[in-house]
Design an enzyme around this catalytic site. Structure first.
Site, PDB file in Angstrom:
ATOM      1  N   ASP A   1       0.850  -1.192   0.000  1.00 42.44           N
ATOM      2  CA  ASP A   1       0.000   0.000   0.000  1.00 42.44           C
ATOM      3  C   ASP A   1       0.883   1.239   0.000  1.00 42.44           C
ATOM      4  O   ASP A   1       1.980   1.234   0.570  1.00 42.44           O
ATOM      5  CB  ASP A   1      -0.910   0.018   1.227  1.00 42.44           C
ATOM      6  CG  ASP A   1      -1.948  -1.091   1.191  1.00 42.44           C
ATOM      7  OD1 ASP A   1      -2.414  -1.425   0.096  1.00 42.44           O
ATOM      8  OD2 ASP A   1      -2.294  -1.611   2.273  1.00 42.44           O
TER       9      ASP A   1
ATOM     10  N   ASP B   1      -7.089  -1.304  -4.506  1.00 39.35           N
ATOM     11  CA  ASP B   1      -8.144  -0.942  -3.551  1.00 39.35           C
ATOM     12  C   ASP B   1      -9.037   0.159  -4.108  1.00 39.35           C
ATOM     13  O   ASP B   1     -10.270   0.123  -3.959  1.00 39.35           O
ATOM     14  CB  ASP B   1      -7.518  -0.463  -2.238  1.00 39.35           C
ATOM     15  CG  ASP B   1      -6.708  -1.531  -1.534  1.00 39.35           C
ATOM     16  OD1 ASP B   1      -6.997  -2.720  -1.734  1.00 39.35           O
ATOM     17  OD2 ASP B   1      -5.780  -1.164  -0.780  1.00 39.35           O
TER      18      ASP B   1
END
Length: 222
Positions: free
Chosen positions: A146, A180
């Site tokens: 991430d 995401d």
């Protein structure tokens, strides 16, 4: 909308997602951060073992289960989208489904392979691609990379706010990735436009009528 359009959307999202993740892994140490714009857009490198936005799921066994679940979901997703196209559903639903599918596939790649092809990222060292001693984890146990961080607001909440009044607050706190974001955009758009998207468009029946067939008095043979 053609099935090849789904493949193109998935491919493009995967390309951007994986190129960015590869660069992050091989150029940044864990928790390192770059400010991109003002004080509300940062590249902040973290890894998570669980679901989107850093959510966790049941340790090592949960990690393996989640990876297998993603794998099954991606396979079923391709089959289901092909059926939606065949049945004539709105192209907006197909595009959103493609984004969701691409996002699931992007994080699946991390979970399946990153543990084997990268060394461990730490706060002191950058990960190596294809290290001689092997990766930091086995098949199905890779961490999801991430990096997108948007702290749009930082400050103390007014004292009149229940429970959290007077405490320091950050919005938006979660760190996420392109995969995401694709999932979130797809899901939110479907929810917003579900009345339009979830209507099946049945193709008109273009059966030909033979010249010697009997027709109803109210219809004419064209």
């Amino acid at each position: 909308m053609k099935y090849r359009h789904v493949v193109i959307i998935v491919f493009l999202v995967l390309l951007v997602d994986q190129v960015l993740k590869f660069w992050i892994k091989t150029n940044m140490t864990l928790t390192q951060e770059y400010t991109i714009f003002a004080d509300w857009f940062h590249i902040h490198f973290i890894e998570n073992e669980g679901m989107a936005y850093g959510l966790q799921f049941g340790g090592g066994f949960g990690k393996m289960f989640l990876t297998l679940f993603r794998l099954v979901a991606v396979i079923v997703g391709f089959i289901y989208i092909k059926r939606l196209i065949r049945d004539g559903y709105h192209k907006g639903l197909i595009i959103c489904g493609s984004l969701i599918l691409a996002g699931a596939a992007g994080n699946l790649i991390d979970s399946l392979f990153y543990g084997m092809i990268f060394s461990e990222s730490t706060a002191a060292s950058v990960a190596q691609f294809m290290p001689e001693g092997g990766g930091y984890a086995g098949f199905l146990h890779g961490n999801v990379v991430d990096m997108l961080y948007f702290p749009l607001y930082k400050g103390f909440l007014p004292t009149w706010v229940p429970i959290w009044g007077g405490e320091y607050f950050i919005f938006f706190r979660p760190v996420f990735n392109i995969a995401d974001a694709a999932i979130s955009i797809g899901v939110i758009t479907i929810l917003l436009f579900q009345k339009r998207f979830l209507i099946r468009r049945i193709p008109a029946n273009h059966n030909t009528v033979e010249t010697n067939s009997v027709v109803d008095d109210q219809h004419q043979v064209m």
